[in-house]
Design a protein around this motif. Structure first.
Motif, mmCIF file in Angstrom:
data_model
loop_
_atom_site.group_PDB
_atom_site.id
_atom_site.type_symbol
_atom_site.label_atom_id
_atom_site.label_comp_id
_atom_site.label_asym_id
_atom_site.label_seq_id
_atom_site.Cartn_x
_atom_site.Cartn_y
_atom_site.Cartn_z
ATOM 1 N N ILE A 1 20.287 40.332 34.047
ATOM 2 C CA ILE A 1 21.723 39.835 35.283
ATOM 3 C C ILE A 1 21.329 40.811 36.215
ATOM 4 C CG2 ILE A 1 23.710 39.784 35.001
ATOM 5 C CD1 ILE A 1 24.237 39.576 32.711
ATOM 6 N N ASN A 2 21.320 39.936 37.166
ATOM 7 C CA ASN A 2 20.330 40.626 38.622
ATOM 8 C C ASN A 2 21.250 39.986 39.056
ATOM 9 O OD1 ASN A 2 19.163 40.836 40.288
ATOM 10 N ND2 ASN A 2 17.082 39.235 40.322
ATOM 11 N N PHE A 3 21.081 40.509 40.578
ATOM 12 C CA PHE A 3 22.226 40.181 41.480
ATOM 13 C C PHE A 3 22.050 39.798 42.191
ATOM 14 C CE2 PHE A 3 22.809 44.658 41.020
ATOM 15 C CZ PHE A 3 23.885 44.791 40.735
ATOM 16 N N LYS A 4 22.984 38.960 43.314
ATOM 17 C CA LYS A 4 22.606 37.246 43.846
ATOM 18 C C LYS A 4 23.140 37.810 45.114
ATOM 19 C CE LYS A 4 27.155 35.821 43.227
ATOM 20 N NZ LYS A 4 27.568 33.522 43.181
ATOM 21 N N ARG A 5 23.859 39.194 45.367
ATOM 22 C CA ARG A 5 23.708 39.885 46.780
ATOM 23 C C ARG A 5 24.282 41.429 45.953
ATOM 24 N NH1 ARG A 5 28.841 38.672 51.226
ATOM 25 N NH2 ARG A 5 29.845 38.694 49.404
ATOM 26 N N ASP B 1 11.769 36.320 35.203
ATOM 27 C CA ASP B 1 13.007 35.871 35.211
ATOM 28 C C ASP B 1 14.111 36.538 35.026
ATOM 29 O OD1 ASP B 1 11.792 33.677 35.745
ATOM 30 O OD2 ASP B 1 11.028 33.366 33.317
ATOM 31 N N SER B 2 14.939 36.397 35.755
ATOM 32 C CA SER B 2 16.964 36.446 34.647
ATOM 33 C C SER B 2 17.854 36.229 35.832
ATOM 34 C CB SER B 2 16.729 37.667 36.495
ATOM 35 O OG SER B 2 17.141 37.534 37.178
ATOM 36 N N LYS B 3 19.280 36.129 35.154
ATOM 37 C CA LYS B 3 19.867 35.243 35.291
ATOM 38 C C LYS B 3 20.277 35.918 37.173
ATOM 39 C CE LYS B 3 20.536 34.187 30.888
ATOM 40 N NZ LYS B 3 21.436 33.903 29.200
ATOM 41 N N ILE B 4 20.511 35.236 38.273
ATOM 42 C CA ILE B 4 21.404 36.230 39.143
ATOM 43 C C ILE B 4 22.277 35.211 39.223
ATOM 44 C CG2 ILE B 4 20.502 35.739 41.689
ATOM 45 C CD1 ILE B 4 17.617 34.440 40.918
ATOM 46 N N ILE B 5 23.180 36.723 39.025
ATOM 47 C CA ILE B 5 24.740 36.362 39.112
ATOM 48 C C ILE B 5 25.376 37.254 39.592
ATOM 49 C CG2 ILE B 5 26.646 36.829 37.271
ATOM 50 C CD1 ILE B 5 25.121 35.683 35.411
ATOM 51 N N ILE B 6 25.244 38.921 40.283
ATOM 52 C CA ILE B 6 26.678 39.018 40.697
ATOM 53 C C ILE B 6 26.102 39.771 42.024
ATOM 54 C CG2 ILE B 6 26.498 41.848 40.005
ATOM 55 C CD1 ILE B 6 25.297 41.905 37.817
ATOM 56 N N ASP B 7 27.498 39.435 42.033
ATOM 57 C CA ASP B 7 27.738 40.162 44.124
ATOM 58 C C ASP B 7 28.422 41.032 43.496
ATOM 59 O OD1 ASP B 7 28.578 40.443 46.319
ATOM 60 O OD2 ASP B 7 29.014 37.842 46.738
ATOM 61 N N SER B 8 28.250 42.303 44.376
ATOM 62 C CA SER B 8 28.367 43.120 44.068
ATOM 63 C C SER B 8 29.674 43.859 44.322
ATOM 64 C CB SER B 8 27.740 45.091 45.132
ATOM 65 O OG SER B 8 28.013 43.809 46.327
ATOM 66 N N ILE B 9 30.597 42.783 45.681
ATOM 67 C CA ILE B 9 31.799 42.868 46.459
ATOM 68 C C ILE B 9 32.889 41.243 45.890
ATOM 69 C CG2 ILE B 9 30.521 44.386 47.948
ATOM 70 C CD1 ILE B 9 30.619 41.558 49.589
ATOM 71 N N LEU C 1 35.402 38.446 40.474
ATOM 72 C CA LEU C 1 34.639 36.884 39.860
ATOM 73 C C LEU C 1 33.193 37.091 38.828
ATOM 74 C CD1 LEU C 1 36.556 34.206 41.797
ATOM 75 C CD2 LEU C 1 37.380 35.874 40.209
ATOM 76 N N THR C 2 32.450 37.715 39.784
ATOM 77 C CA THR C 2 31.158 37.605 39.162
ATOM 78 C C THR C 2 31.140 38.145 38.462
ATOM 79 O OG1 THR C 2 29.968 39.083 41.197
ATOM 80 C CG2 THR C 2 30.264 36.520 41.720
ATOM 81 N N TRP C 3 31.154 39.869 38.668
ATOM 82 C CA TRP C 3 30.709 40.558 36.962
ATOM 83 C C TRP C 3 31.985 40.154 36.116
ATOM 84 C CZ3 TRP C 3 35.247 44.331 40.214
ATOM 85 C CH2 TRP C 3 33.979 44.922 42.149
ATOM 86 N N PHE C 4 33.041 39.322 36.017
ATOM 87 C CA PHE C 4 33.324 38.524 34.770
ATOM 88 C C PHE C 4 32.377 37.485 34.203
ATOM 89 C CE2 PHE C 4 37.553 40.816 36.360
ATOM 90 C CZ PHE C 4 37.566 41.143 35.035
ATOM 91 N N GLN C 5 31.032 37.068 35.100
ATOM 92 C CA GLN C 5 30.780 35.939 34.729
ATOM 93 C C GLN C 5 29.747 36.848 33.819
ATOM 94 O OE1 GLN C 5 29.553 33.218 37.889
ATOM 95 N NE2 GLN C 5 27.302 32.670 36.187
ATOM 96 N N ALA C 6 29.128 38.122 34.950
ATOM 97 C CA ALA C 6 27.895 38.845 34.028
ATOM 98 C C ALA C 6 28.472 39.431 32.332
ATOM 99 C CB ALA C 6 28.014 39.811 34.671
ATOM 100 N N TYR C 7 29.810 39.522 32.614
ATOM 101 C CA TYR C 7 29.740 40.074 30.983
ATOM 102 C C TYR C 7 29.548 38.748 30.356
ATOM 103 C CZ TYR C 7 33.456 39.559 27.303
ATOM 104 O OH TYR C 7 34.174 39.226 26.414
ATOM 105 N N ARG C 8 30.683 37.720 30.402
ATOM 106 C CA ARG C 8 30.284 36.264 29.140
ATOM 107 C C ARG C 8 28.810 36.336 28.980
ATOM 108 N NH1 ARG C 8 34.466 33.989 32.951
ATOM 109 N NH2 ARG C 8 33.360 33.730 34.589
ATOM 110 N N GLU C 9 28.233 36.012 29.630
ATOM 111 C CA GLU C 9 26.631 36.029 29.430
ATOM 112 C C GLU C 9 26.282 36.843 28.518
ATOM 113 O OE1 GLU C 9 23.814 34.063 30.460
ATOM 114 O OE2 GLU C 9 25.551 33.135 31.319
ATOM 115 N N ILE C 10 26.521 38.401 28.788
ATOM 116 C CA ILE C 10 26.340 39.023 27.757
ATOM 117 C C ILE C 10 26.746 39.824 26.195
ATOM 118 C CG2 ILE C 10 27.037 42.281 27.610
ATOM 119 C CD1 ILE C 10 26.939 42.657 30.386
#
Length: 376
Positions: free
Chosen positions: A37-41, A64-72, A75-84
């Protein structure tokens, strides 16, 4: 084991992205099912001192990675958890290097532990940052208390971890060799590629911030040049005022003795810089561990370092390089002059061939796997 890595990787650039890519490939090699799970920002632009956060190399490690996380953006942190959770993750591994990322990574770690029932593991490049700010300790406590397991890569980082979390489940194992920059080339050929004609060449490599002590090395150069003709090759992007360093080079009359490549070094050029050099100099004011030494070792290049952080754990004094006191241009100059006067390059390179065998990715992954078996 089903593993989720949370860290920057291609198309983001830098040493951490390269480290993550190699770790991903090594874990896959051992038969683990792995997603990233990668950072989009990573950083808001106002906080990032470099020119770009994305890879510019002609030879990137494309993973290959899932580009999901915005450090600030929580909402994207919860999206990352759902992928986990969706992946059925048994172990979440994240790279940690500064408190700015503690809220993001700590929240994802807590959600993964409590709701996905995953173990979480931190690979800590730093526990405490090089450049301290208000709130660092609070945020560091948050992420440490959100994590099950820890890998440190130097005694300095281990001590920092245990000072804040004495009961941590951890293993301390060295930073592996960076082995992604191709095979060594002949020194003459590398010099031709870089248009350097000097007989003796030293390298300062990596992004430039005050704690890395480039100004100290520049002040050492006139002392060296009184006795020996040496050329300093500087390759790295400035994360602070480039003009101040150029002014210092001019003030010290070093314009003809310094070649400055003031940019991020793409993968395909890394070998040129190291292979053109006799030794690498790390005149750091502070350090935890350094991936620069591990690149140098890949190319069998000696290192002249200061006695800070974990540098002296990797560079063996008078065996694979020299160790000098920090914040002391005269002592750094003394080590450089000794290196050439005693003609130690070939001897040190031969010793590095032996010493670097302990820094394999296979060993690192074995330690990681053993730690992952530790019960909560």
């Amino acid at each position: 084991m089903r593993i989720t890595l949370i860290a920057p990787v291609y198309p983001l650039r830098g040493g951490i992205a390269q480290y993550t890519a190699i770790l991903y490939l090594e874990l896959k090699k051992k038969g683990h099912e792995v997603q990233i799970i990668n950072f989009k920002r990573q950083y808001p632009k106002i906080f990032f001192p470099g020119k770009t956060q994305t890879e510019t190399s002609e030879a990137p490690i494309k993973i290959d990675s899932k580009i999901i996380i915005d450090s600030i953006n929580p909402l994207t942190w919860f999206q990352a958890y759902r992928e986990i959770k969706k992946f059925g993750t048994e172990l979440v591994i994240f790279k940690y290097w500064m408190p700015f990322f503690a809220p993001c990574l700590g929240t994802i770690s807590r959600l993964s532990r409590r709701l996905a029932k995953s173990k979480t593991m931190m690979i800590g490049d730093n526990i405490l940052p090089h450049e301290k700010r208000i709130g660092d300790i609070t945020m560091t406590h948050f992420i440490l208390n959100s994590t099950d397991l820890f890998i440190t890569q130097s005694e300095t980082v281990k001590k920092d971890l245990l000072s804040l979390k004495p009961n941590a489940h951890y293993r301390n194992t060295p930073h592996p060799i960076y082995n992604i920059f191709g095979d060594p080339v002949q020194k003459h050929d590398a010099k031709v590629q870089l248009k350097i004609s000097a007989d003796r060449v030293l390298l300062f490599f990596g992004f430039i911030r005050r704690y890395k002590g480039l100004d100290i090395l520049l002040h050492a150069m006139p002392v060296v040049l009184k006795q020996l003709n040496v050329h300093l090759l500087i390759a790295g992007e400035f994360y602070e005022s480039e003009e101040e360093y150029r002014d210092l080079i001019k003030k010290l009359n070093l314009e003809d003795r310094v070649t400055l490549y003031a940019d991020y070094c793409p993968n395909e050029k890394v070998g040129q810089f190291f292979c053109a050099s006799d030794a690498v100099v790390l005149p750091y004011r502070s350090a935890t561990q350094s991936g620069i030494v591990q690149i140098a070792y890949h190319f069998n290049k000696p290192a002249i370092v200061t006695d800070v952080g974990g540098l002296a754990e990797v560079v063996l004094d008078n065996v694979t390089g020299f160790i000098a006191p920090p914040n002391n241009p005269e002592k750094i100059a003394e080590s450089i002059l000794r290196f050439y006067a005693e003609k130690r390059e070939a001897e040190f390179a031969k010793n590095i061939e032996i010493e670097k065998k302990k820094y394999t990715w296979e060993t690192f992954v074995e330690v990681l796997e053993e730690l992952a078996g530790v019960a909560r």
